[in-house]
Design a protein around this motif. Structure first.
Motif, PDB file in Angstrom:
ATOM      1  N   ILE A 269      -4.849   4.511   1.969  1.00 37.60           N
ATOM      2  CA  ILE A 269      -3.551   5.122   1.638  1.00 37.60           C
ATOM      3  C   ILE A 269      -3.586   6.644   1.725  1.00 37.60           C
ATOM      4  O   ILE A 269      -2.674   7.310   1.252  1.00 37.60           O
ATOM      5  CB  ILE A 269      -3.047   4.666   0.256  1.00 37.60           C
ATOM      6  N   ASP A 270      -4.654   7.190   2.313  1.00 38.78           N
ATOM      7  CA  ASP A 270      -4.722   8.620   2.580  1.00 38.78           C
ATOM      8  C   ASP A 270      -4.529   9.460   1.312  1.00 38.78           C
ATOM      9  O   ASP A 270      -3.639  10.317   1.227  1.00 38.78           O
ATOM     10  CB  ASP A 270      -3.696   9.011   3.642  1.00 38.78           C
ATOM     11  N   ILE A 271      -5.370   9.190   0.312  1.00 35.75           N
ATOM     12  CA  ILE A 271      -5.410  10.034  -0.872  1.00 35.75           C
ATOM     13  C   ILE A 271      -6.837  10.530  -1.043  1.00 35.75           C
ATOM     14  O   ILE A 271      -7.774   9.998  -0.432  1.00 35.75           O
ATOM     15  CB  ILE A 271      -4.948   9.291  -2.144  1.00 35.75           C
TER      16      ILE A 271
ATOM     17  N   LYS B 127       0.575   4.148  -2.869  1.00 40.18           N
ATOM     18  CA  LYS B 127       0.426   5.589  -2.667  1.00 40.18           C
ATOM     19  C   LYS B 127       1.440   6.363  -3.509  1.00 40.18           C
ATOM     20  O   LYS B 127       1.104   7.389  -4.126  1.00 40.18           O
ATOM     21  CB  LYS B 127       0.583   5.929  -1.186  1.00 40.18           C
TER      22      LYS B 127
ATOM     23  N   TRP C 198       0.830  -1.207   0.000  1.00 41.82           N
ATOM     24  CA  TRP C 198       0.000   0.000   0.000  1.00 41.82           C
ATOM     25  C   TRP C 198       0.866   1.260   0.000  1.00 41.82           C
ATOM     26  O   TRP C 198       0.493   2.276  -0.613  1.00 41.82           O
ATOM     27  CB  TRP C 198      -0.945  -0.010   1.185  1.00 41.82           C
TER      28      TRP C 198
END
Length: 395
Positions: free
Chosen positions: A189-191, A165, A161
């Protein structure tokens, strides 16, 4: 599907870590996308693993009835997997440069961040070529191919992951098949800004039979792998009233087939279970048309093309209430949902469908046919064309 004017013709390179002759959702989506874009007049190229350790010269292959230019890269088969092949990761950028030099695309559309897509994203970015990425991956998809202990699997997923990202950060847009899948990816993945675009389906290729059934048949289409939890289906069928004489059609193959055959023997239902293996589209579509209900117990579906195929065939659906399946199955409308892994609940929901009267069954069938219209392949192609050109997305 309409063809664009000649000055709208794009040269499109699809990067696929899995493609024909592989049989799985990501491969089938890429094949339909490639064929649909060719039908619209675009010049479509696909970079994918070869079936041998050598690079094949660029050649035309007929994919879904359309001519597609294939760039088959040297690949190795994973020793313990029946079909999975991969390009050496440290050669991914080398082969990306070679294919980009040959094709000179207007846009690159990668179908994963694993190997081929990873290399193409990095090299295309250097050349100023826009990259679109579609994510078809769940952690369970990765773990299904390893033989590592749980502790190392957790490390592998974390690293995968993190790399995803980085790769997706190089793209003009990231897509995934459903809103639920987009939410999952954004939180994992904090997008931000992941675009949900259905894999799409050509409903005209499937036949619905709304007449009363003369026998009870449960069908599943897909890979026979652990993430699909096909054993749950067999165990549930074994719990059904014997008077229903329920038969099972399993269309697809995989490493779990021997275990599933042994389980069917153990449960005493082997004579009622047909393992079709890898088969033709005609056999697959015939199995769907002739079934009473489609069952899917999978816990790792970002959309499920097989479920959409079943809906296009006018089937009620009984599905695990997991990830994106509730996006396709609305409780009591076109079928039922059950808690993942709950054999008793699946058996009860199958019984609800199999014992429903003709009017109730037809109501669910028509609901499936109506609901799958939202996933028409034309809308999918319109949206990707807009992304390729950098236009505003169609409503």
């Amino acid at each position: 599907m309409t063809s664009p004017a000649s000055d709208d013709r794009l040269t499109i390179l699809l990067g696929c870590d899995t493609f024909s002759p592989d049989i799985n959702g990501a491969a089938r989506f890429a094949e339909r996308l490639a064929a649909g874009l060719v039908k619209r007049g675009h010049d479509v190229h696909v970079s994918a693993p070869n079936t041998a350790w050598r690079k094949a010269p660029a050649r035309t292959e007929v994919i879904e009835g359309e001519p597609v230019t294939m760039h088959r890269l040297p690949s190795m088969r994973l020793a313990w997997h029946e079909w999975l092949r991969f390009v050496w990761p440290w050669r991914s950028k080398h082969w990306a440069r070679a294919v980009l030099d040959e094709v000179r695309p207007d846009v690159v559309h990668i179908q994963s961040h694993i190997v081929i897509g990873r290399g193409l994203a990095r090299e295309a970015r250097k050349r100023g070529i826009p990259v679109i990425a579609t994510n078809h991956v769940m952690p369970e998809n990765i773990l299904d191919f390893t033989r590592l202990p749980a502790s190392l699997n957790r490390v592998l997923v974390k690293l995968a992951w993190a790399d995803a990202k980085r790769t997706f950060g190089l793209t003009a847009a990231v897509t995934t098949p459903t809103r639920k899948a987009a939410d999952f990816l954004e939180s994992t993945i904090d997008i931000a800004g992941v675009v949900p675009i259905s894999c799409g389906i050509d409903q005209s290729q499937y036949t619905a039979d709304l007449s009363p059934r003369t026998e009870n048949r449960v069908v599943f289409v897909g890979r026979l792998t652990s993430e699909k939890q096909v054993d749950i289906i067999l165990r549930a069928v074994a719990k059904l009233d014997p008077a229903l004489e329920t038969k099972v059609d399993l269309v697809g193959d995989g490493d779990q087939r021997p275990a599933l055959e042994a389980l069917a023997d153990e449960l005493g239902i082997r004579s009622r279970v047909t393992f079709h293996g890898h088969t033709t589209d005609e056999v697959l579509r015939g199995a769907l048309t002739g079934a009473s209900v489609f069952a899917i117990a999978s816990i790792a579906e970002l959309q499920s093309i097989a479920t959409m195929e079943a809906m296009a065939s006018g089937l009620p659906i009984v599905a695990a209430d997991a990830v994106a399946l509730p996006h396709l199955v609305h409780e009591g409308e076109n079928g039922h949902l059950f808690a993942p892994g709950d054999v008793d609940a699946l058996a009860a929901r199958l019984a609800d469908v199999l014992t429903a009267d003709a009017a109730e069954r037809e109501r669910m069938q028509r609901a499936s046919l109506r609901m799958v219209e939202a996933h028409d392949i034309t809308r999918t192609l319109d949206t990707f064309e807009a992304l390729y050109r950098g236009d505003a997305l169609p409503a």
